[in-house]
Enzyme design. Structure first.
Site, PDB file in Angstrom:
ATOM      1  N   SER B 140       0.856  -1.189   0.000  1.00  0.00           N
ATOM      2  CA  SER B 140       0.000   0.000   0.000  1.00  0.00           C
ATOM      3  C   SER B 140       0.893   1.239   0.000  1.00  0.00           C
ATOM      4  CB  SER B 140      -0.869   0.015   1.261  1.00  0.00           C
ATOM      5  OG  SER B 140      -1.450   1.299   1.428  1.00  0.00           O
ATOM      6  N   TYR B 153      -0.899   0.591  10.964  1.00  0.00           N
ATOM      7  CA  TYR B 153      -1.121  -0.076   9.673  1.00  0.00           C
ATOM      8  C   TYR B 153       0.024   0.227   8.708  1.00  0.00           C
ATOM      9  CZ  TYR B 153      -3.496  -1.107   5.203  1.00  0.00           C
ATOM     10  OH  TYR B 153      -3.830  -1.577   3.973  1.00  0.00           O
TER      11      TYR B 153
END
Lengths: 442, 247
Positions: B140, B153
């Site tokens: 990501s 995250y």
């Protein structure tokens, strides 16, 4: 470990390569076959993944190359790795020629049988395996078995893409020739219908025939062609001062080692096609040509496959049975209207096939074309062509294939299960494997 | 086997309920894949349309590395060679909640990073033996430069991205490959209720980009592709400015 691809230079995979020099070597290698199996490779002229075996072993058989000619009978007995080039070099000066030659002479005898190759004489002489009297197959257990056309395993091997065993040796009938020259007639046709009509009406006057199609011609010119048809020249046809049995192909040009991906694009290929079509005479009779330019024009440029750039190219070759002309027209029209850039598109009329369950030829029409692999939308376009070909009762040629699906294969080769049963008998543990076999679930 | 035009036959999706993962698997099925294996925790599964492909389900718990080897064994039994392994599992979670519950934060990193390390190493061993195949790792942009707004995250994704780069280098020359996918903000179930970031994308767009990347043997795929130059700049922003970026 080496990365291998086929002639189309697509989908490389890695394998260990062994180079057996004798039948005993072969048996020894097979005795220690790795878990991922063994694939058989010759000169790497299959376009796709037939002679690759990801993570496994690949047998490079090009060192098995002894051969003899029995001049009384014209029978040649050759090891599987002998190339047709070597055979022609040895045979022509003695007045003999191979029974079938595909578009390149840089293929091995083993490969010619495993793909059951055809040439410009298919309408007259069928495919290579039709001329084979016997062959020696080294099977998965390392035994050398001799097979004749009476054995079902012979026909599972002819067209079996190397998956029944290693063709260590074969005996086949050659053709006597008066000269090493060809007597050739060239003519142009204005569209596809004329091409089909002329070939249907007069192909039987020639031993060798082929049509080159300008796939970029559209509208009323769709399918315009240059027909090249000929026979071995008689000794009297050979111009004075020429050696009637010479075979010395011109020193080969070399393609540059690297070519930009877009070199063969619609503009350059359209220009080439126009020139090629215009260059051909309206009609020219009795042209005397060497064997190499007549049979193997592309062999004149070493490494021509690199001209398609780093992503390589796909060759699509299919056959539709006689009566399937509508499908042929439909596919030619579709490819032409899509502006598919194919450098050499070749149409050929097939005669009777051989009994091989996976052998490609059947009476009808075969079309072969090259397309750069990076062309957007190519996968869907060829899937559509597969659909039309299968619906017409035709099939795609495995020696050229690099993208067919397992489901389409099963439709196109209705005797697939018969072949699988024979292969299962010959190789119960599945020692012989290839990327093509995995992809097509063979 | 991957064919000359980049279509594949067999796909193992780790994170078999991941919206992005399912979009990728669906796309590969439409392009010709014939066996799709969905590996996820037991429970109700979505029944997406995979065209004519054969679909199988396997139990897979990203948080239980001890069980990962068995999942690959079972997948190979079902499909033979695995042409593509998609590692799409992960949890987003809420940064503020993580700051209140360090154990939950650590557990999320266990899935988002440790789970991928285990599954990735199993996949690499298998693909190396096969001599072909691609491990698709869903990284990501959150891991390209970690932001204050989601650093638990983001840190896991940063670790995963680094792991995947190293794994790709380790596999270089083996015939097997790693493809790292770096999407921006993906609108979907995982981000429902969150305000979309600039240049947001969709699971289908990610799937298209992955399929194109497989055809081209890409090592890294950004979705949308313009995030690559954007993050080339983002990486250079002074920390004092980066810290103040919203979200």
């Amino acid at each position: 470990m080496t990365f291998l691809t086929g002639w189309g230079r697509t989908a490389p995979t890695r394998a260990t390569v062994a180079r057996p020099r004798t039948v005993a070597d072969l048996a020894a290698v097979l005795a220690r076959a790795p878990g991922r199996g063994v694939a058989v490779r010759g000169l790497g002229r299959s376009y796709g993944d037939a002679a690759q075996n990801a993570g496994g072993l690949v047998l490079d058989c090009t060192h098995l190359r002894s051969w003899t000619l029995d001049e009384a009978t014209g029978l040649v007995t050759a090891a599987g790795g002998v190339s047709l080039h070597d055979l022609m070099t040895g045979l022509l000066p003695r007045g003999w020629f191979v029974p079938v030659s595909p578009g390149t002479r840089h293929v091995t005898v083993g490969g010619a049988i495993a793909a059951d190759v055809h040439g410009k004489n298919h309408h007259a002489d069928s495919s290579f395996a039709a001329h084979v009297r016997s062959l020696t197959l080294v099977t998965a257990d390392g035994r050398a078995v001799t097979l004749t056309p009476r054995d079902p395993l012979f026909w599972a091997t002819a067209g079996g893409m190397g998956l029944t065993g290693v063709i260590a040796e074969a005996t086949f009938a050659c053709v006597p020739v008066e000269s090493s020259w060809m007597r050739v007639d060239v003519e142009r046709t204005g569209d596809l219908d004329e091409t089909l009509a002329v070939m249907t009406a007069t192909d039987d006057r020639y031993r060798y025939t082929v049509a080159w199609i300008d796939l970029l011609a559209t509208g009323r010119h769709t399918g315009r062609s240059v027909l090249t048809r000929g026979d071995h020249a008689r000794r009297a046809d050979v111009p004075a001062g020429r050696d009637p049995l010479a075979f010395a192909p011109a020193a080969r040009l070399k393609a540059p080692p690297w070519a930009p991906g877009g070199l063969l694009n619609p503009v350059t290929v359209r220009a080439f096609n126009e020139a090629w079509y215009r260059r051909a005479p309206q009609a020219r009779r009795g042209l005397i040509q060497g064997v190499a330019p007549f049979f193997h024009p592309l062999d004149g440029v070493q490494g021509w496959n690199r001209m398609y750039g780093s992503r390589g190219f796909v060759q699509y070759q299919f056959v539709v049975p006689s009566g399937g002309e509508a499908t042929l027209r439909r596919i030619v029209a579709r490819l032409s209207s899509e502006g598919v850039v194919s450098f050499l598109t070749v149409l050929k009329r097939f005669g009777p096939g051989t009994p091989g369950p996976l052998s490609f030829p059947m009476p009808g029409w075969t079309l072969a074309l090259d397309i750069p692999a990076g062309r957007p939308g190519l996968a869907a376009l060829l899937r559509l062509c597969d659909r039309w070909v299968a619906d017409a009762g035709g099939r795609v040629y495995l020696a050229k294939d690099s993208r067919l699906s397992a489901a389409a294969l099963a439709e196109m080769y209705p005797r697939l299960d018969e072949w699988r049963a024979l292969r299962e008998q010959a190789d119960p543990t599945g020692v012989f494997r290839s990327d093509l076999a995995r992809r097509l679930d063979l | 086997m991957k064919n000359a035009l980049g279509s594949v036959d067999t796909v193992l999706l780790l994170g078999g309920r991941s919206e992005i993962g399912l979009a990728i698997a669906g796309r590969l099925a439409r392009e010709g894949a014939r066996k799709i294996i969905l590996a996820s925790r037991p429970g109700p599964s979505p029944a997406p349309a995979f065209g004519g492909a054969e679909v199988h389900h396997l139990d897979f718990d990203a948080a239980d590395p001890a069980g990962h080897g068995a999942v690959f064994d079972a997948a190979v039994k079902l499909a033979g060679d695995l042409d593509v392994v998609i590692a799409a599992f992960g949890v987003l979670g809420d940064q503020a909640a993580y700051e209140e519950d360090p154990q939950a934060a650590a557990e999320s990193v266990g899935v988002n990073l440790a789970g991928h390390v285990s599954a990735g190493l199993h996949a690499a061993r298998l693909l190396r033996e096969q001599g072909h195949g691609t491990l698709v790792v869903l990284s990501s942009v959150a891991g390209v430069r970690v932001r204050r707004a989601n650093f638990v995250y983001g840190a896991a994704k940063a670790g995963l991205d680094g792991f995947a780069q190293g794994l790709g280098d380790a596999l270089h020359g083996s015939g097997a490959r790693v493809m790292i996918v770096r999407p921006g903000f993906v609108r979907g179930r995982m981000t429902a209720g969150l305000p979309a970031a600039p240049m947001a994308t969709t699971p289908d767009a990610v799937a298209r980009a992955v399929a194109a990347g497989l055809r081209a043997d890409a090592g890294v795929v950004w979705v949308p592709s313009k995030l690559r130059p954007v993050f080339a700049v983002m990486r250079l922003l002074p920390r004092a400015i980066w810290r103040r970026l919203p979200r």
